[in-house]
Design a protein around this motif. Structure first.
Motif, short mmCIF file in Angstrom:
data_model
loop_
_atom_site.label_atom_id
_atom_site.label_comp_id
_atom_site.label_asym_id
_atom_site.label_seq_id
_atom_site.Cartn_x
_atom_site.Cartn_y
_atom_site.Cartn_z
N LYS A 217 1.09 -1.34 -0.19
CA LYS A 217 -0.27 -0.05 0.31
C LYS A 217 0.33 1.63 -0.38
CE LYS A 217 -4.03 -3.05 2.15
NZ LYS A 217 -4.60 -2.00 3.42
N GLY A 218 2.06 1.41 -0.91
CA GLY A 218 2.51 2.87 -0.74
C GLY A 218 2.13 3.77 -1.87
N PHE A 219 1.56 3.50 -2.39
CA PHE A 219 -0.11 4.39 -3.08
C PHE A 219 -0.65 5.35 -1.88
CE2 PHE A 219 -2.48 0.50 -2.52
CZ PHE A 219 -3.52 1.32 -2.52
N LEU A 220 -0.70 4.75 -0.49
CA LEU A 220 -1.03 5.88 0.36
C LEU A 220 -0.10 6.53 1.11
CD1 LEU A 220 -3.47 2.88 2.13
CD2 LEU A 220 -4.48 4.19 0.87
N ASP A 221 1.41 6.33 0.91
CA ASP A 221 2.30 7.50 1.14
C ASP A 221 2.66 8.74 -0.09
OD1 ASP A 221 2.93 5.88 3.43
OD2 ASP A 221 4.08 4.37 2.96
N GLY A 222 1.56 8.52 -0.86
CA GLY A 222 1.79 9.76 -2.24
C GLY A 222 3.06 9.70 -2.77
N ILE A 223 3.37 10.57 -3.57
CA ILE A 223 4.80 10.80 -4.43
C ILE A 223 5.72 10.26 -3.62
CG2 ILE A 223 5.08 12.47 -3.69
CD1 ILE A 223 5.85 13.50 -7.47
N GLN A 224 5.45 10.30 -2.25
CA GLN A 224 6.89 9.64 -1.74
C GLN A 224 6.65 8.58 -1.48
OE1 GLN A 224 4.89 12.17 -0.28
NE2 GLN A 224 5.76 13.47 0.36
N GLY A 225 5.94 7.52 -1.92
CA GLY A 225 5.77 6.01 -1.47
C GLY A 225 5.73 5.93 -3.53
N PHE A 226 5.60 6.74 -4.08
CA PHE A 226 5.71 5.69 -5.80
C PHE A 226 7.13 6.20 -6.00
CE2 PHE A 226 6.65 6.77 -9.91
CZ PHE A 226 5.99 5.47 -10.70
N ILE A 227 8.25 6.88 -4.98
CA ILE A 227 9.25 7.20 -5.02
C ILE A 227 9.72 6.01 -4.77
CG2 ILE A 227 11.36 8.61 -5.12
CD1 ILE A 227 9.32 11.33 -5.85
N ALA A 228 9.70 6.27 -3.67
CA ALA A 228 10.07 4.88 -2.49
C ALA A 228 10.87 3.60 -3.30
CB ALA A 228 10.11 4.83 -1.57
N ALA A 229 9.27 3.12 -3.84
CA ALA A 229 9.25 1.98 -4.79
C ALA A 229 10.02 2.35 -5.75
CB ALA A 229 7.21 1.87 -4.77
N ALA A 230 10.04 3.52 -6.34
CA ALA A 230 10.74 3.65 -7.86
C ALA A 230 11.88 3.10 -7.94
CB ALA A 230 10.25 4.39 -8.56
N VAL A 231 12.81 4.14 -6.65
CA VAL A 231 14.01 3.83 -5.89
C VAL A 231 14.54 2.41 -6.02
CG1 VAL A 231 15.98 4.76 -4.50
CG2 VAL A 231 14.14 6.31 -5.83
N SER A 232 13.77 1.42 -4.95
CA SER A 232 13.47 0.54 -4.41
C SER A 232 13.42 -0.84 -5.57
CB SER A 232 13.25 -0.02 -3.37
OG SER A 232 12.71 0.85 -2.29
N SER A 233 12.93 -0.07 -6.67
CA SER A 233 12.79 -1.64 -8.05
C SER A 233 14.25 -1.37 -8.54
CB SER A 233 11.67 -0.91 -8.79
OG SER A 233 12.04 -1.15 -9.89
N PHE A 234 14.77 -0.16 -8.67
CA PHE A 234 16.36 0.41 -9.45
C PHE A 234 16.92 0.10 -8.45
CE2 PHE A 234 19.62 3.83 -10.11
CZ PHE A 234 20.31 3.03 -10.88
N HIS A 235 17.05 -0.51 -7.61
CA HIS A 235 18.24 -1.01 -6.65
C HIS A 235 18.03 -2.52 -6.29
CE1 HIS A 235 20.14 -1.43 -1.67
NE2 HIS A 235 19.68 -2.20 -2.64
#
Length: 251
Positions: A217-235
């Motif tokens: 449910k990172g979408f509940l953390d707003g754009i920060q949740g999206f960025i966190a998921a995207a950077v973690s995916s890149f990780h």
């Protein structure tokens, strides 16, 4: 009341370590192991303790075990330089130290991370429980670099209130730490002789994004949740790509 040692490992944390030290200045002993910082970290620490030891950085696990070996009190609390105790957690720990009937060898506590202007309450980043309070001699730091954990011999109990984690200064700092973490993680994978192929590099990152942004449910953390998921995916992608590169894939 039982006495408490606090151990902190640090490197170039002049902009964050004061917050950490302020939250534990009431402890009986504060020990800082510094990796030869070239900023004002050591000068700030001198305002709170004389027990400052400089040691070449040798990974989180080694550095924290060295710090643990220096603690002299009955209980030991371990914090990173970018963490602090919330006031409620501070009171909760003091309650443990005042209780003579404690039947626990260590305590875990939730950790809440501040990221790009907000507290992250989903995304798999919270409650992110960490064992940080331990009886002296009841465990050591272990796990696999770059992720460390206290390995406890005995009973682990739970505290309710949060460690506050000021993890990344900005996106650039997140990417900088990602490069260090993926170097360490790739080396650990290589030690297992695991072979990496294109499916690992493509599908593991996709799985990480789906897990964080949708399942956790990172979408509940707003754009920060999206960025966190995207950077973690890149990780994840970088970790497997570095394994591929270093095991001869680029040939």
């Amino acid at each position: 009341m039982k006495e408490l040692s606090v151990i902190i490992v640090a490197y170039n944390e002049e902009d964050r370590i004061k917050r950490c030290l302020e939250s534990i200045k009431w402890a009986n002993e504060i020990i800082v192991v510094d990796g030869f910082s070239n900023d004002g970290t050591v000068d700030i620490c001198k305002q709170y303790t004389e027990k400052i030891y400089q040691r070449k950085w040798d990974g989180f696990i080694s550095q924290k075990n060295y710090a643990l070996s220096l603690a002299t009190k009955e209980w030991v609390l371990s914090l990173d330089a970018d963490e602090e105790l919330s006031e409620l957690l501070m009171d909760e720990i003091k309650g443990v130290l005042e209780n003579n009937d404690v039947d626990c060898d260590a305590y875990s506590m939730p950790r809440k991370t501040y990221y790009l202007g907000r507290w992250i309450l989903h995304s798999g980043w919270y409650p992110d429980r960490k064992v940080r309070l331990i009886k002296k001699g009841a465990g050591v730091w272990g796990a696999v670099e770059p992720h460390d954990a206290l390995i406890v011999k005995g009973r682990v109990c739970s505290l309710k209130h949060d460690i506050l984690h000021w993890s990344f200064r900005n996106i650039a700092h997140h990417i900088q730490k990602l490069n260090y973490f993926t170097d360490s993680a790739a080396l650990e994978i290589i030690k297992t002789n695991k072979r990496v192929n294109i499916t690992d590099i493509i599908f593991h990152p996709i799985g990480m994004f789906i897990k964080m942004f949708l399942l956790k449910k990172g979408f509940l953390d707003g754009i920060q949740g999206f960025i966190a998921a995207a950077v973690s995916s890149f990780h994840v992608m970088m970790k497997y790509a570095k394994v591929w590169e270093r095991t001869g894939g680029k040939k």
